[in-house]
Design an enzyme around this catalytic site. Structure first.
Site, short mmCIF file in Angstrom:
data_model
loop_
_atom_site.label_atom_id
_atom_site.label_comp_id
_atom_site.label_asym_id
_atom_site.label_seq_id
_atom_site.Cartn_x
_atom_site.Cartn_y
_atom_site.Cartn_z
N ASP A 119 0.82 -1.20 0.00
CA ASP A 119 0.00 0.00 0.00
C ASP A 119 0.86 1.26 0.00
O ASP A 119 1.47 1.60 1.02
CB ASP A 119 -0.91 -0.02 1.24
CG ASP A 119 -1.80 1.19 1.35
OD1 ASP A 119 -2.01 1.88 0.34
OD2 ASP A 119 -2.29 1.46 2.47
N ASP A 298 -1.75 5.96 -5.12
CA ASP A 298 -2.05 5.01 -4.06
C ASP A 298 -2.41 3.62 -4.61
O ASP A 298 -3.51 3.42 -5.12
CB ASP A 298 -3.20 5.56 -3.20
CG ASP A 298 -3.54 4.69 -2.01
OD1 ASP A 298 -2.80 3.74 -1.73
OD2 ASP A 298 -4.55 4.98 -1.34
#
Length: 410
Positions: A119, A298
């Site tokens: 992430d 992201d």
């Protein structure tokens, strides 16, 4: 990767740059990862409960980063203008943590393997600890006492997710390895509690590995990739992603030239914390509609989340219709004629594939399909650019030069 696929299993190759390796550096190996999506129902219509939960999860993650940034630096993040709801209409929804890219790492001595979500929108590494009990059932448990290289830092942690749920536990340091690259003094959270949304049937990874910057770390500790760089484990301080249903991979120590064509177009990180950059402009059907948009890149987000007013302007200009009956900030287009939208970084425009932007029909048999560009107030201006865009480009995260590079896929 089409969001209409329920499950897509892809390979993650993690390789070192083909240059002489300084002492302490190692060549990586291939790691399989899985991309799992639950944004569609069995009838191929959009799963709105999952979608709304994903929105709530992204809001909570951004708020958590803002809070950590202020705690760690003593000042508010410049994009934190209160736009992210601390409590709100969507906060009662559970986190949708089933939409992620995950693969294997190893921790401790002797090394034990775990799966983690990779992430770039967060900065901490946590795993289910030996004291977690039934809330971590189905996950591989990390017992720090079984590792000869583990050190208890004597500090607890609390990471807040949507609806006020938390992952909490104790901080330790240990050796963390990803494809042979080992960070020897890495801070790892041993969770004592997992919220219901982290149960194994929803959250198939054991834990999460954040890949952003230390300033948004709940531990105020160096993330794994930055530790590898500071300890001199990689020859090139870069990690790169291809997020695709065909040959997806993470590349540690540079980029894989076999997967992209031409050179990279780089854009500098405007503020360290997230991988936050400037979008020069957003084009729709070849026309510039928005300019100078702040955004974070992201890998832990499936959709593209934009400021509500930006998304309203863009969607309405292109003939989209607001769909408040199914969710605030959602827009539809005719399934047969989705618009052409591109994002421009560093002077080069990169298109978003219509197949990625089109999430699917709002209901079975509907001629209206939902757009993967969603209006949510996350900052001023603050977009979150996820898989809807990233699956169409090769992306390099340059730790050494604090910049993000994009290239066209082969």
């Amino acid at each position: 990767m089409r969001l209409t696929l329920a499950t897509s299993i892809v390979a993650l190759a993690v390789l070192a740059a083909a240059v002489p390796q300084p002492a302490g550096q190692r060549i990586g190996i291939a790691i399989p990862i899985t991309k799992r999506s639950s944004l569609v129902n069995a009838d191929k219509g959009v799963n709105f409960d999952a979608l709304k939960s994903h929105v709530a999860a992204v809001k909570a993650k951004i708020r958590r980063g803002f809070t950590n940034y202020e705690k760690n630096t003593g000042r508010k993040h410049p994009s934190d203008v209160g736009g992210v709801e601390r409590r709100g209409a969507g906060d009662h929804l559970t986190d949708d943590q089933s939409i992620l890219w995950y693969g294997s790492i190893s921790v401790g001595t002797p090394a034990k393997s775990f799966t983690v979500d990779f992430d770039t929108g967060s900065s901490d590494l946590f795993l289910p600890g030996s004291g977690c009990g039934s809330s971590c059932s189905g996950h591989t448990i990390w017992d720090p006492s079984s590792s000869s290289t583990s050190q208890d830092l004597g500090q607890s942690f609390f990471l807040t997710y949507a609806g006020g749920s938390t992952v909490s536990g104790e901080q330790h340091t240990d050796t963390v390895s990803i494809a042979g690259f080992s960070a020897t003094t890495q801070t790892v959270g041993a969770a004592n509690t997992y919220p219901p949304a982290f149960q194994s049937y929803q959250f198939p990874a054991d834990g999460l590995m954040g890949m952003a910057f230390q300033s948004i770390s709940g531990y105020n500790a160096s993330p794994v990739l930055q530790t590898l760089v500071s300890e001199g484990r990689v020859s090139d301080p870069v990690f790169s992603f291809k997020l695709s249903s065909s040959g997806a991979e993470l590349y540690i120590g540079g980029s894989n030239p076999a997967l992209y064509t031409g050179g990279f177009t780089y854009t500098p990180v405007t503020w360290q914390g997230y991988w936050e950059v400037n979008i020069d402009n957003v084009k729709g059907n070849g026309k510039t509609i928005l300019t100078n948009v702040d955004a974070i890149i992201d890998t832990g987000t499936t959709l593209i989340f934009g400021i509500s007013s930006d998304v309203s302007t863009l969607s309405s200009t292109l003939g989209g219709k607001a769909a408040p009956s199914v969710g605030q900030g959602l827009y539809t287009f005719p399934c047969s004629s989705f618009p052409s939208i591109s994002l421009t970084f560093g002077g080069k425009s990169f298109p978003i594939a219509a197949s990625a932007l089109n999430l699917g029909p709002v209901s079975s048999g509907s001629s209206d399909c939902l757009s993967g560009l969603v209006g949510v107030d996350l900052g001023n201006p603050f977009w979150v650019v996820g898989d809807v865009f990233l699956q169409g480009v090769y992306t390099a995260f340059d730790v050494g030069n604090t910049r993000v590079g994009f290239a066209e896929l082969v």
